[in-house]
Design an enzyme around this catalytic site. Structure first.
Site, PDB file in Angstrom:
ATOM      1  N   LYS A 116       0.822  -1.210   0.000  1.00 54.48           N
ATOM      2  CA  LYS A 116       0.000   0.000   0.000  1.00 54.48           C
ATOM      3  C   LYS A 116       0.856   1.259   0.000  1.00 54.48           C
ATOM      4  O   LYS A 116       0.526   2.233  -0.678  1.00 54.48           O
ATOM      5  CB  LYS A 116      -0.902   0.011   1.237  1.00 54.48           C
ATOM      6  CG  LYS A 116      -2.027  -1.008   1.185  1.00 54.48           C
ATOM      7  CD  LYS A 116      -2.689  -1.068   2.519  1.00 54.48           C
ATOM      8  CE  LYS A 116      -4.100  -0.591   2.460  1.00 54.48           C
ATOM      9  NZ  LYS A 116      -4.993  -1.556   1.808  1.00 54.48           N
ATOM     10  N   GLU A 200      -3.340   6.942   8.200  1.00 58.31           N
ATOM     11  CA  GLU A 200      -4.157   7.713   7.252  1.00 58.31           C
ATOM     12  C   GLU A 200      -5.171   8.540   8.039  1.00 58.31           C
ATOM     13  O   GLU A 200      -5.684   8.092   9.068  1.00 58.31           O
ATOM     14  CB  GLU A 200      -4.945   6.793   6.304  1.00 58.31           C
ATOM     15  CG  GLU A 200      -4.147   6.221   5.171  1.00 58.31           C
ATOM     16  CD  GLU A 200      -5.013   5.434   4.193  1.00 58.31           C
ATOM     17  OE1 GLU A 200      -6.263   5.374   4.388  1.00 58.31           O
ATOM     18  OE2 GLU A 200      -4.463   4.845   3.258  1.00 58.31           O
ATOM     19  N   HIS A 235     -15.651  -5.767   5.941  1.00 58.91           N
ATOM     20  CA  HIS A 235     -14.703  -5.624   4.833  1.00 58.91           C
ATOM     21  C   HIS A 235     -14.907  -6.644   3.730  1.00 58.91           C
ATOM     22  O   HIS A 235     -14.043  -6.830   2.888  1.00 58.91           O
ATOM     23  CB  HIS A 235     -13.259  -5.663   5.339  1.00 58.91           C
ATOM     24  CG  HIS A 235     -12.982  -4.594   6.329  1.00 58.91           C
ATOM     25  ND1 HIS A 235     -13.022  -3.263   5.993  1.00 58.91           N
ATOM     26  CD2 HIS A 235     -12.768  -4.651   7.659  1.00 58.91           C
ATOM     27  CE1 HIS A 235     -12.804  -2.549   7.084  1.00 58.91           C
ATOM     28  NE2 HIS A 235     -12.656  -3.362   8.097  1.00 58.91           N
ATOM     29  N   ARG A 294      -5.812  -8.127  -9.873  1.00 58.11           N
ATOM     30  CA  ARG A 294      -6.440  -9.406 -10.258  1.00 58.11           C
ATOM     31  C   ARG A 294      -7.809  -9.107 -10.856  1.00 58.11           C
ATOM     32  O   ARG A 294      -8.282  -7.960 -10.798  1.00 58.11           O
ATOM     33  CB  ARG A 294      -6.617 -10.269  -9.011  1.00 58.11           C
ATOM     34  CG  ARG A 294      -7.634  -9.668  -8.063  1.00 58.11           C
ATOM     35  CD  ARG A 294      -7.875 -10.467  -6.816  1.00 58.11           C
ATOM     36  NE  ARG A 294      -9.004  -9.934  -6.068  1.00 58.11           N
ATOM     37  CZ  ARG A 294      -8.932  -8.905  -5.234  1.00 58.11           C
ATOM     38  NH1 ARG A 294      -7.772  -8.303  -5.038  1.00 58.11           N
ATOM     39  NH2 ARG A 294      -9.994  -8.446  -4.594  1.00 58.11           N
TER      40      ARG A 294
HETATM   41  C1  MV4 Z   1     -10.524   3.988   4.813  1.00 58.17           C
HETATM   42  C2  MV4 Z   1     -11.829   4.469   5.129  1.00 58.17           C
HETATM   43  C3  MV4 Z   1     -11.945   5.803   5.556  1.00 58.17           C
HETATM   44  N1  MV4 Z   1     -10.836   6.602   5.634  1.00 58.17           N
HETATM   45  N2  MV4 Z   1      -9.460   4.816   4.893  1.00 58.17           N
HETATM   46  C4  MV4 Z   1      -9.720   0.091   3.915  1.00 58.17           C
HETATM   47  C5  MV4 Z   1      -9.866  -1.394   3.737  1.00 58.17           C
HETATM   48  C6  MV4 Z   1     -11.074  -1.462   2.879  1.00 58.17           C
HETATM   49  N3  MV4 Z   1     -11.770  -2.707   2.873  1.00 58.17           N
HETATM   50  C7  MV4 Z   1     -11.927  -0.420   3.474  1.00 58.17           C
HETATM   51  N4  MV4 Z   1     -11.070   0.602   3.920  1.00 58.17           N
HETATM   52  C8  MV4 Z   1     -11.360   1.867   4.297  1.00 58.17           C
HETATM   53  N5  MV4 Z   1     -10.328   2.721   4.408  1.00 58.17           N
HETATM   54  C9  MV4 Z   1      -9.624   6.090   5.302  1.00 58.17           C
HETATM   55  N6  MV4 Z   1      -8.527   6.912   5.381  1.00 58.17           N
HETATM   56  C10 MV4 Z   1     -12.914   3.578   4.997  1.00 58.17           C
HETATM   57  C11 MV4 Z   1     -12.671   2.293   4.560  1.00 58.17           C
HETATM   58  C12 MV4 Z   1     -13.790   1.393   4.404  1.00 58.17           C
HETATM   59  C13 MV4 Z   1     -14.298   0.764   5.501  1.00 58.17           C
HETATM   60  C14 MV4 Z   1     -13.694   0.983   6.723  1.00 58.17           C
HETATM   61  C15 MV4 Z   1     -14.249   0.356   7.801  1.00 58.17           C
HETATM   62  C16 MV4 Z   1     -15.354  -0.471   7.673  1.00 58.17           C
HETATM   63  C17 MV4 Z   1     -15.910  -0.709   6.454  1.00 58.17           C
HETATM   64  C18 MV4 Z   1     -15.381  -0.104   5.350  1.00 58.17           C
HETATM   65  C19 MV4 Z   1     -15.925  -0.343   4.080  1.00 58.17           C
HETATM   66  C20 MV4 Z   1     -15.384   0.283   2.992  1.00 58.17           C
HETATM   67  C21 MV4 Z   1     -14.314   1.181   3.142  1.00 58.17           C
END
Ligand code: MV4
Length: 499
Positions: A116, A200, A235, A294
């Site tokens: 990343k 972040e 996730h 992918r």
């Molecule tokens: C984030 C975010 C908000 N702010 N990063 C990273 C892993 C990916 N599956 C989701 N991610 C996120 N990264 C920043 N700086 C929001 C997400 C995010 C998320 C985070 C927590 C729970 C569910 C999520 C679903 C989609 C995106």
């Protein structure tokens, strides 16, 4: 063009790839573990090679076993699907070293975008906005404190070596930082063998949009538009759609995100199919999040709206052919939705529900696509991700696609194991979903709404309903399927038949 391709995967994606190979008149070689001996992909392939015991590290993740199977059957190329070895740069390199074409990006591009921190650096250098955050991993608690204070809480700690939320910790204030840092690094080390963690700034209530792209070996790179992937649970994406309702209401957003994705891919020296993920804030500003090197699970919604076959394109460009179209020729028609159908119990915390599929009635009809990896009489093993199938629909508008998905879900009937079918039924009726008000906390808020508004389930009615359903679903010898609308009756928890 290749004469024979090995599919280094299982389940619905292996079946999907076999179908593309059959249409291209390319012989398919399946690999399977003990648990998959009677699997659908083994039945459908031209050839099948047993590669080992059920645990993935001894079968679908065993690089030497896969390459030995390819060599023993004379496969000129390997398609990795998604998951397993699909983003393992060592596997991609090992294929090339063995003289077998890896149907995916060059190992170097995979490595560069798989970290990343380096992926963010590539995006930055390509002039693409990146989620606000550090440019390198955390070296000490003191440095983490300074960085977090500079960005302002809340901040997210993320594992550089992996994605999908593993090793991710939300830190609301300085007092939580030390423990969160220790936990995130430990989880990152356990999951990815690399404890590197970085900081972040949190993007509040973002949407999760991703852009599909495909590149050939002649420098051509084309984007195929965006997908809305905000509906995630722990996730795991649960439902995806194309186009994003946001892009449909923001002229120029698709083009700007598409151009940004192409800039990232070009800077990475990317080829074949890939997806650039963005977070989009409430003002529709988008920020590079990560890149998936992918083919994605949700590729069907892009195929349904563009009319393209991504797997065939992957194979063509891996064989050295030029992309058969330019960017200007890509068009999007209507709207598509996809539901990931899992063998899990939504009434029991979505725990996996493996076992024998005693009855299976599938949806069909206009605009309905079912990418399934199972069949009636097959036993879903506990060893792997419990994805059974992906149900996708296409229609002229999002509203019509929703109505079509509801109709298809009502036709879908599985007996013998639990599935999450009823979960989708409820989402598709949710006012916020219908309004296209999607963001990454949608599912959590959806459950919170239901907890406060759902009437207490009536155990008496539930028991009688289950009994009537069981009676209706009992094969009567004529193999008649359950009454039309079977699931609608179940989903609503009431029944005309009971009145
Ligand atoms: C984030 C975010 C908000 N702010 N990063 C990273 C892993 C990916 N599956 C989701 N991610 C996120 N990264 C920043 N700086 C929001 C997400 C995010 C998320 C985070 C927590 C729970 C569910 C999520 C679903 C989609 C995106």
């Amino acid at each position: 063009m290749f004469r024979k391709i090995l599919i280094a995967n299982r389940g619905e994606i292996a079946v999907r790839i076999i179908r593309a190979l059959r249409e291209m008149n390319i012989r398919s070689v399946a690999v399977y573990s003990d648990a998959d001996r009677a699997s659908l992909h083994v039945r459908m392939a031209d050839e099948a090679v047993h590669i080992g015991p059920s645990p993935a590290p001894e079968s679908y993740l065993a690089i030497e076993r896969i390459l030995h199977a390819a060599a023993s059957r004379g496969a000129e190329a390997v398609h990795p699907g998604y998951g397993f070895l699909s983003e393992n740069a060592d596997f991609a390199a090992a294929c090339e070293d063995a003289g077998v074409v890896f149907i995916g990006p060059p190992a170097e591009a995979m490595r560069k975008m798989g970290s990343k921190l380096s992926a963010r650096q590539v995006a930055r250098e390509a002039g693409v906005p990146v989620v606000p955050g550090a440019e390198c991993g955390i070296a000490s608690l003191e440095e983490a404190r300074r960085t977090a204070a500079a960005f302002g809480y809340p901040v997210l700690l993320k594992a550089s070596a992996g994605g999908g939320g593993k090793g991710m910790r939300l830190v609301a204030g300085d007092h939580e930082l030390e423990a969160a840092l220790r936990d995130a690094a430990a989880e990152a080390q356990a999951a990815f063998g690399d404890p590197a963690v970085y900081i972040e700034k949190v993007v509040e209530r973002p949407r999760h949009l991703e852009v599909q792209l495909i590149g050939d070996k002649h420098g051509d790179l084309v984007h195929l538009g965006e997908r809305e992937c905000s509906l995630q649970r722990r996730h795991q994406k649960v439902m995806e759609e194309c186009p994003s309702p946001l892009a449909a209401s923001r002229p120029g957003l698709r083009e700007r995100m598409g151009e940004a994705a192409i800039r990232v891919a070009r800077a990475a020296g990317y080829r074949n199919a890939g997806t650039v993920e963005f977070l989009v804030d409430r003002d529709a500003n988008f920020y590079f999040l990560e890149m998936n090197t992918r083919l994605q699970v949700e590729h069907p919604v892009t195929e349904l709206v563009t009319g393209l076959d991504l797997v065939k394109l992957q194979i063509q460009v891996a064989a050295g052919e030029r992309l058969p179209f330019e960017q200007a020729a890509v068009s999007w028609r209507g709207a598509a939705l996809e539901c990931r159908i899992y063998a899990e119990d939504p009434d029991n915390n979505f725990y996996p529900s493996p076992g024998l599929i005693m009855r299976l009635e599938r949806p069909a009809g206009p605009g309905v696509r079912l990418d399934s990896g199972v069949y009636q009489g097959w036993t879903v093993p506990l060893d792997y991700d419990p994805l059974l199938a992906k149900l996708a629909v296409q229609a002229a508008t999002r509203q019509e696609a929703i109505a079509r998905m509801i109709r298809a879900l009502d036709e879908y009937y599985v007996a013998g194991i639990k599935t999450n079918l009823s979960f989708f039924r409820r989402i598709l009726e949710d006012p916020a979903f219908l309004a296209g008000e999607l963001h990454t906390t949608f599912i959590e808020e959806f459950f919170a709404r239901r907890k406060h508004s759902a009437p207490p389930a009536d155990p008496e009615l539930e028991a009688v309903a289950a009994l009537v359903a069981a009676v209706h679903s009992e094969p009567d010898g004529a193999g008649h399927s359950p009454p039309a609308g079977w699931n609608r009756w179940r989903a609503e928890g009431r029944s005309e038949q009971l009145r």
